[in-house]
Scaffold this motif. Sequence first.
Motif, PDB file in Angstrom:
ATOM      1  N   ALA A   1      -3.394   0.308  -3.055  1.00 44.68           N
ATOM      2  CA  ALA A   1      -2.958  -1.020  -2.632  1.00 44.68           C
ATOM      3  C   ALA A   1      -2.851  -1.891  -3.872  1.00 44.68           C
ATOM      4  CB  ALA A   1      -3.948  -1.621  -1.639  1.00 44.68           C
TER       5      ALA A   1
ATOM      6  N   THR B   1     -13.066   3.472   1.399  1.00 44.49           N
ATOM      7  CA  THR B   1     -12.408   3.500   2.701  1.00 44.49           C
ATOM      8  C   THR B   1     -11.858   2.104   2.994  1.00 44.49           C
ATOM      9  OG1 THR B   1     -14.378   2.874   3.954  1.00 44.49           O
ATOM     10  CG2 THR B   1     -14.031   5.255   3.547  1.00 44.49           C
ATOM     11  N   PRO B   2     -10.866   1.996   3.869  1.00 46.51           N
ATOM     12  CA  PRO B   2     -10.369   0.663   4.222  1.00 46.51           C
ATOM     13  C   PRO B   2     -11.463  -0.255   4.770  1.00 46.51           C
ATOM     14  CG  PRO B   2      -8.790   2.310   4.906  1.00 46.51           C
ATOM     15  CD  PRO B   2     -10.019   3.055   4.450  1.00 46.51           C
TER      16      PRO B   2
ATOM     17  N   MET C   1      -7.743   3.605  -2.134  1.00 53.07           N
ATOM     18  CA  MET C   1      -8.443   3.885  -0.881  1.00 53.07           C
ATOM     19  C   MET C   1      -8.284   5.367  -0.551  1.00 53.07           C
ATOM     20  SD  MET C   1      -7.515   0.601   1.524  1.00 53.07           S
ATOM     21  CE  MET C   1      -5.773   0.544   1.108  1.00 53.07           C
TER      22      MET C   1
ATOM     23  N   TRP D   1       1.265   5.466  -0.245  1.00 49.45           N
ATOM     24  CA  TRP D   1       0.642   6.766  -0.009  1.00 49.45           C
ATOM     25  C   TRP D   1       0.830   7.637  -1.238  1.00 49.45           C
ATOM     26  CZ3 TRP D   1       3.492  11.395   2.078  1.00 49.45           C
ATOM     27  CH2 TRP D   1       2.622  12.450   2.389  1.00 49.45           C
TER      28      TRP D   1
ATOM     29  N   THR E   1     -10.506   8.656   2.082  1.00 54.79           N
ATOM     30  CA  THR E   1     -11.467   8.895   3.148  1.00 54.79           C
ATOM     31  C   THR E   1     -12.138  10.239   2.928  1.00 54.79           C
ATOM     32  OG1 THR E   1     -11.779   8.789   5.540  1.00 54.79           O
ATOM     33  CG2 THR E   1      -9.794   9.911   4.763  1.00 54.79           C
TER      34      THR E   1
ATOM     35  N   THR F   1       0.853  -1.182   0.000  1.00 54.12           N
ATOM     36  CA  THR F   1       0.000   0.000   0.000  1.00 54.12           C
ATOM     37  C   THR F   1       0.889   1.231   0.000  1.00 54.12           C
ATOM     38  OG1 THR F   1      -1.712  -1.221   1.193  1.00 54.12           O
ATOM     39  CG2 THR F   1      -1.879   1.179   1.210  1.00 54.12           C
TER      40      THR F   1
ATOM     41  N   ALA G   1     -13.422  -1.477   1.898  1.00 51.23           N
ATOM     42  CA  ALA G   1     -12.616  -2.485   1.200  1.00 51.23           C
ATOM     43  C   ALA G   1     -12.714  -3.835   1.909  1.00 51.23           C
ATOM     44  CB  ALA G   1     -11.160  -2.031   1.105  1.00 51.23           C
ATOM     45  N   LEU G   2     -12.745  -3.811   3.242  1.00 52.94           N
ATOM     46  CA  LEU G   2     -12.889  -5.051   4.004  1.00 52.94           C
ATOM     47  C   LEU G   2     -14.234  -5.717   3.720  1.00 52.94           C
ATOM     48  CD1 LEU G   2     -11.711  -6.948   6.200  1.00 52.94           C
ATOM     49  CD2 LEU G   2     -12.905  -5.542   7.866  1.00 52.94           C
TER      50      LEU G   2
END
Length: 143
Positions: free
Chosen positions: A15, A39-40, A25, A7, A27, A5, A43-44
């Motif tokens: 990612a 958002t993470p 990803m 930045w 926010t 992942t 994604a989950l």
Amino acid sequence: MLVETIWEGKMSLVAGDDKGNTFKMDTSPKVGGDEKGVTPMAALLGAMSGCISMDTLAMLRRSVDNGEILSFRVEADGTQNDEHPKYFTDIAITLYVEGDVPAERVWGAFRKSEEKYCSVRHSLKADVTLNLVLNGKDTPELN
């Protein structure tokens, strides 16, 4: 399996796996993001619904003829803890199937995926080890 992942500025992250597949990803602006990615936590949920979808489809394809499943869609709706950490307290998975498929076969495959086969679902119980490489050096945590 390795996922890296990276930045990209502000709160934007990309990612990617070791095969070159990527997803973005981000926010909301209230915490410094631009909302140009999932958002993470979304994604989950997507990873879990994708895992359950693949398992369920694989099991159904062994028991029904091609063309009997006309459409297949999964929704994952997560309720998060009010305080930090804002983990999921409940996740509702809803499977939408259209076609000439017996309900007991769909339920059987769907339930087997969630209870036995979905690696994402069961990974939520995994032990996590933290490591830090700071400026190119392994850096142990100071207590």
